[in-house]
Scaffold this active site. Structure first.
Site: not given
Length: 498
Positions: A85-86, A248
């Site tokens: 992520q991110h 994830d």
């Protein structure tokens, strides 16, 4: 192959990419493959990766999984992608990557995040506006950082993507995102499930960022089919449907069957995460709880710690220990490591919110400074961070009847016992340790079923494909629970001094 329904699940993580082949009819994982990534580390907490590595690793992992499963890639009906992520991937108008991707664990943008948080009105303003409190790891501060540090690159941005969006784009040629992963950008409203366009205009009034956003799609929607050249390159059926995919943690939730209230998933990976399904966006007043959307149609209140197996790995390397020797030393030391307490904030920390913190070892004496105590202290210290996070989720009304453990650390019997005792909750592992890759494959089967008129619900698929390893079930031991409570309180006192 008529008695199989084959799906490919991909999980592109920080350390590497995993691929699994799932038969959604029998619920069996037929084969898996993996390939490693390298990290670009620099001063001020820079943590980046070259997205070209992800493409090579996805290709290699897929070929290895097909080989291990001994199946023909032309029989694959669909695939799903889970991604870290991110992370921020920037593309130009030709679809070329403009610079290395800044990752979730990058803290170089902490100052930019502070300024954006002030702009939003602090934690309270961010919660009211977005439903989450933006943190240095989120994508939004990476955009401001790029504008300020690399204006020339910023001026060429045509697409702003998360890692899993980028992989879907490479596979299908379509730029889109789904709500779960989008929740961790910091420019998405988790209650209304829409981009916060004004926040991007505040960063860049020209509208460049707004124009570069991917289209938002539902979790059950397919992105499309594989581009012919990519299908050929991977050796997969060109009609294979690519599902929406997700972050994830969202895929890990599907891969552990965490799609209705009551279950808790805890991941002992490079970072630590604890999350639970919710059917309403009940936003916690506590800044550390991220009420992200799930990739199954609901919400996924979540906490994330920045230091877990990356911290235990550093201690293992320091003493040159393999996993087995490390676990034996952890088991040898008593609960509380004879007073040795480690605050394992080697990467800064998100929960508790200490982005500029460093790691420390406290309580050392002439007699307790042993390898065993240090090994025990790093495992306990990382687990206590997760306990703090689980308590926050419990305060927010989430039930925790049992904990499903995933990630590399869950393979350790001694660590499972430490988790059960620290959380005072039974824990169990799934048979398939690659929960995010499994979740991505299950989601691909769900998308395909949805397109074919709902043959299988997500519940049906999870029921069939998520299998628990009964031998791994670990119950809390009452005496240990009391001893850990004392050690945990000591840890909390040490954290308070920071």
């Amino acid at each position: 192959m008529t008695n199989h329904q084959l799906f490919l699940g991909i999980d592109c993580g920080t350390q590497g990419t995993k691929a699994i082949i799932l038969d959604a009819l029998s619920g069996q994982v037929l084969g898996q493959g993996a390939a490693a990534h390298k990290l670009i580390s620099g001063a001020n907490g820079r943590r980046e990766q070259d997205p070209a590595q992800w493409l090579d690793a996805l290709t290699l992992a897929t070929r290895r999984a097909l080989l291990a499963a001994d199946v023909d890639g032309q029989a694959i009906l669909g695939m799903g992608v889970s991604g870290q992520q991110h992370g921020l991937v920037l593309l130009d108008h030709q679809g070329k990557v403009l610079r290395p991707a800044k990752l979730w664990c990058d803290t170089e943008t902490a100052d930019e995040n502070d300024r954006l948080l002030t702009h939003l009105g602090g934690d309270k303003g961010s919660l009211e506006r977005l439903g989450v409190v933006i943190a240095p790891g989120y994508t939004v501060s990476k955009l401001l950082w790029t504008r300020e540090q690399h204006p020339e690159i910023f001026s060429r941005i045509a697409h702003v993507m998360l890692p899993h969006d980028y992989l879907n784009y490479w596979l299908t040629g379509r730029s889109c995102s789904e709500y779960g992963d989008a929740s961790g950008t910091g420019y998405f409203n988790v209650r209304t499930r829409q981009w916060d366009l004004q926040l991007l205009r505040d960063i860049d009034p020209s509208g460049r960022l707004q124009a570069a956003l991917p289209e938002l799609i539902d979790a059950h929607a397919a992105v499309g089919t594989l581009l012919p050249g990519i299908a050929d390159h991977l050796g997969i059926n060109p009609r294979a449907r690519v599902s929406s995919g997700g972050g994830d943690n969202m895929m890990g939730a599907i891969g552990t069957g965490n799609i209705k209230p009551g279950a808790i998933t805890m991941s002992l990976g490079s970072s630590g995460t604890v999350y639970a399904y919710a059917d309403q966006p009940k936003v916690s007043p506590d800044a550390a709880v991220a009420t992200f959307c799930s990739s199954s149609g609901g919400w996924l209140p979540l906490i994330c710690t920045m230091n877990l197996t990356n911290a235990t790995g550093v201690i293992r390397e320091l003493f040159d220990l393999d996993i087995e020797c490390f676990n034996a030393l952890v088991a040898q030391a008593p609960i509380g490591a004879e007073g040795v307490c480690m605050l394992p904030f080697l990467n800064g920390e998100r929960v508790p919110a200490l982005p500029h913190a460093t790691g420390s070892v406290l309580g050392l004496t002439m007699s307790n400074l042993t390898q065993a105590n240090l090994c025990r202290a790093v495992v306990e210290g990382t687990t206590f961070g997760l306990r703090y996070g689980l308590d926050l989720l419990r305060h927010n009304g989430l039930q925790s009847r049992s904990i499903c453990l995933i990630g590399g650390g869950s393979n350790s019997q001694v660590w499972r016992q430490i988790v059960a005792d620290t959380m005072n909750t039974p824990v169990i592992c799934t048979e398939q340790s690659e929960a995010a890759a499994l979740g991505a494959a299950i989601q691909a089967a769900w998308c395909t079923s949805w397109a074919n008129g709902h043959e299988d619900s997500l519940e049906d698929l999870c029921e069939r494909c998520v299998k628990f390893d009964l031998a791994s079930e670990t119950l809390p031991i009452a005496d240990n629970v009391a001893a850990y409570q004392q050690a945990y309180e000591r840890y909390r006192q040490h954290v308070a001094t920071l």
